[in-house]
Write an enzyme that holds these catalytic residues in place. Structure first.
Site, mmCIF file in Angstrom:
data_model
loop_
_atom_site.group_PDB
_atom_site.id
_atom_site.type_symbol
_atom_site.label_atom_id
_atom_site.label_comp_id
_atom_site.label_asym_id
_atom_site.label_seq_id
_atom_site.Cartn_x
_atom_site.Cartn_y
_atom_site.Cartn_z
ATOM 1 N N GLN A 157 0.835 -1.188 0.000
ATOM 2 C CA GLN A 157 0.000 0.000 0.000
ATOM 3 C C GLN A 157 0.879 1.251 0.000
ATOM 4 O O GLN A 157 1.908 1.297 0.673
ATOM 5 C CB GLN A 157 -0.916 0.011 1.225
ATOM 6 C CG GLN A 157 -1.901 -1.142 1.276
ATOM 7 C CD GLN A 157 -1.378 -2.352 2.031
ATOM 8 O OE1 GLN A 157 -0.177 -2.595 2.064
ATOM 9 N NE2 GLN A 157 -2.280 -3.105 2.641
ATOM 10 N N GLN A 179 -1.815 0.951 -5.173
ATOM 11 C CA GLN A 179 -2.792 0.555 -4.162
ATOM 12 C C GLN A 179 -2.950 1.667 -3.124
ATOM 13 O O GLN A 179 -1.976 2.209 -2.607
ATOM 14 C CB GLN A 179 -2.362 -0.737 -3.468
ATOM 15 C CG GLN A 179 -3.394 -1.269 -2.482
ATOM 16 C CD GLN A 179 -3.056 -2.651 -1.946
ATOM 17 O OE1 GLN A 179 -2.103 -3.282 -2.392
ATOM 18 N NE2 GLN A 179 -3.837 -3.138 -1.001
ATOM 19 N N ASP A 180 -4.220 2.021 -2.825
ATOM 20 C CA ASP A 180 -4.543 2.992 -1.762
ATOM 21 C C ASP A 180 -4.055 4.403 -2.098
ATOM 22 O O ASP A 180 -3.454 5.082 -1.263
ATOM 23 C CB ASP A 180 -3.947 2.543 -0.423
ATOM 24 C CG ASP A 180 -4.599 1.283 0.125
ATOM 25 O OD1 ASP A 180 -5.509 0.769 -0.539
ATOM 26 O OD2 ASP A 180 -4.193 0.818 1.198
ATOM 27 N N ASP A 203 -8.401 -0.717 -4.290
ATOM 28 C CA ASP A 203 -8.966 0.119 -3.216
ATOM 29 C C ASP A 203 -8.359 1.520 -3.245
ATOM 30 O O ASP A 203 -8.041 2.094 -2.198
ATOM 31 C CB ASP A 203 -8.710 -0.517 -1.841
ATOM 32 C CG ASP A 203 -9.255 -1.929 -1.724
ATOM 33 O OD1 ASP A 203 -10.201 -2.259 -2.456
ATOM 34 O OD2 ASP A 203 -8.723 -2.702 -0.901
ATOM 35 N N ARG A 259 -15.802 -2.432 -2.853
ATOM 36 C CA ARG A 259 -16.041 -3.463 -1.856
ATOM 37 C C ARG A 259 -16.031 -2.774 -0.490
ATOM 38 O O ARG A 259 -15.343 -1.773 -0.294
ATOM 39 C CB ARG A 259 -15.001 -4.581 -1.937
ATOM 40 C CG ARG A 259 -13.556 -4.143 -1.767
ATOM 41 C CD ARG A 259 -12.622 -5.346 -1.819
ATOM 42 N NE ARG A 259 -11.213 -4.959 -1.670
ATOM 43 C CZ ARG A 259 -10.219 -5.843 -1.524
ATOM 44 N NH1 ARG A 259 -10.487 -7.154 -1.514
ATOM 45 N NH2 ARG A 259 -8.971 -5.427 -1.410
#
Length: 338
Positions: A157, A179-180, A203, A259
């Site tokens: 992340q 990511q992130d 995400d 999600r």
């Protein structure tokens, strides 16, 4: 007049003049100390940052540091074109600051921390929440025409933007990462993204804040998930995407809109254009993270989606297709309470 009375009068006059001079000296000192306490940058003038030395500062962090706490006026930090490798924190005591880039694509704040970088103090991995390139703790902060990047390799992340303040606005900005990428990190805070570009892999828009995204491009760089909202149960709105475009890199064909990081996750799409990379089911229940019963309380909905990824009949049964009346009630003013 006798000599004694004359000398007494002279003595009185001398003490009177000394007293006046003494008071004047104290006032002058107080004014000087007050001016010094305010500092040369305690005014409405624009601060200029330039890597080539043509501004007052060579880094964004230095310009942030000279701003006065809890300013009643608006302060602009103008950042000239260049690549600024630094971790920037806008602390909680700063308000009413606008950081403006000279050119959105050529004014870049970048860093390369990721979650698996070891901390010097312990040797343990730093984790997600220390990896930010820019962290905004203050309220009423605006970023405009600038790029915030975390250019770490895909080793964990890696947050580009970490927000904690309320009433934050981002206009014509780019947020680059994997990511992130964007962490909206504090509940009961309101964010507005207008005409922005946000990219990532997994995400890459996540957290508990309430955020309005309007006319933004949301670009997926891997087969994965766009959002991971963690909206608290008692908060009415989470993420709202209005007239946004969901795009993807070449070869990306299996992306979920979101999600739930927490069970009451709220994500709504209003009149968005969805590329063919969005899977027909649209949403994922993160079944390895939640009790499947969470499907009853997650808040995922769409209205007026278009493009090859729009598939209302193929969506998971626990998401919702809003009516025109329901969609009309979700406005920027209501979501952000402005």
């Amino acid at each position: 007049m006798t000599c004694r009375r004359y000398y007494r009068l002279c003595s009185y006059m001398k003490h009177f003049i000394f007293y006046r001079l003494f008071i004047l000296g104290l006032l002058t000192s107080a004014v000087c100390l007050s001016a010094e306490a305010r500092g040369k940058y305690d005014n409405t003038d624009t601060i200029v940052v330039a890597r080539d030395g043509t501004g007052q500062f060579r880094s964004v962090g230095e310009a942030v540091e000279v701003c006065r706490a809890f300013m009643e006026y608006r302060k602009v930090i103008f950042v000239k074109k260049g690549v600024y490798k630094e971790k920037v924190v806008v602390p909680s005591w700063l308000t009413n600051i606008e950081i403006v880039g000279e050119d959105r694509d050529k004014t870049v704040i970048t860093y390369d921390d990721h979650a698996n970088v070891p901390l010097k103090e312990t040797g343990l991995p730093m984790g997600t929440f220390r990896t930010y390139t820019v962290k905004i703790e203050g309220c009423d902060i605006t970023l405009r025409n600038i790029t915030i990047e975390n250019n770490a390799e895909r080793l964990g992340q890696a947050v580009a933007l970490h927000t904690e303040g309320d009433r934050l606005t981002f206009v014509n900005c780019r947020f680059l990462g994997n990511q992130d990428t964007v962490y909206t990190g504090m509940q009961n805070t309101r964010l507005c993204f207008e005409d922005c570009y946000i990219e990532g892999t997994t995400d890459f828009i996540f957290g508990p804040s309430t955020a309005w995204f309007e006319n933004c491009e949301i670009r997926s760089k891997a087969d994965s998930y766009v959002t991971a909202a963690s909206t608290p149960a008692d908060i009415q709105y989470g993420y709202v995407f209005c007239h946004c475009r969901f795009t993807a890199d070449e070869g990306i064909t299996k992306v979920f809109l979101g999600r739930p990081w927490r069970a009451y996750a709220y994500t709504v799409l209003l009149n968005c254009e969805l590329g063919g990379h969005i899977v027909p089911e649209g949403w994922h229940n993160w079944k390895d993270y939640h009790d499947p019963a969470a499907e009853r309380i997650v808040r995922y909905a769409e209205y007026g989606s278009t493009g090859n990824g729009a598939n209302p009949k193929g969506r998971v049964e626990w998401s919702h297709q809003l009516s025109a009346k329901e969609a009309k009630a979700i406005t920027k003013e209501r979501v952000l309470n402005i």
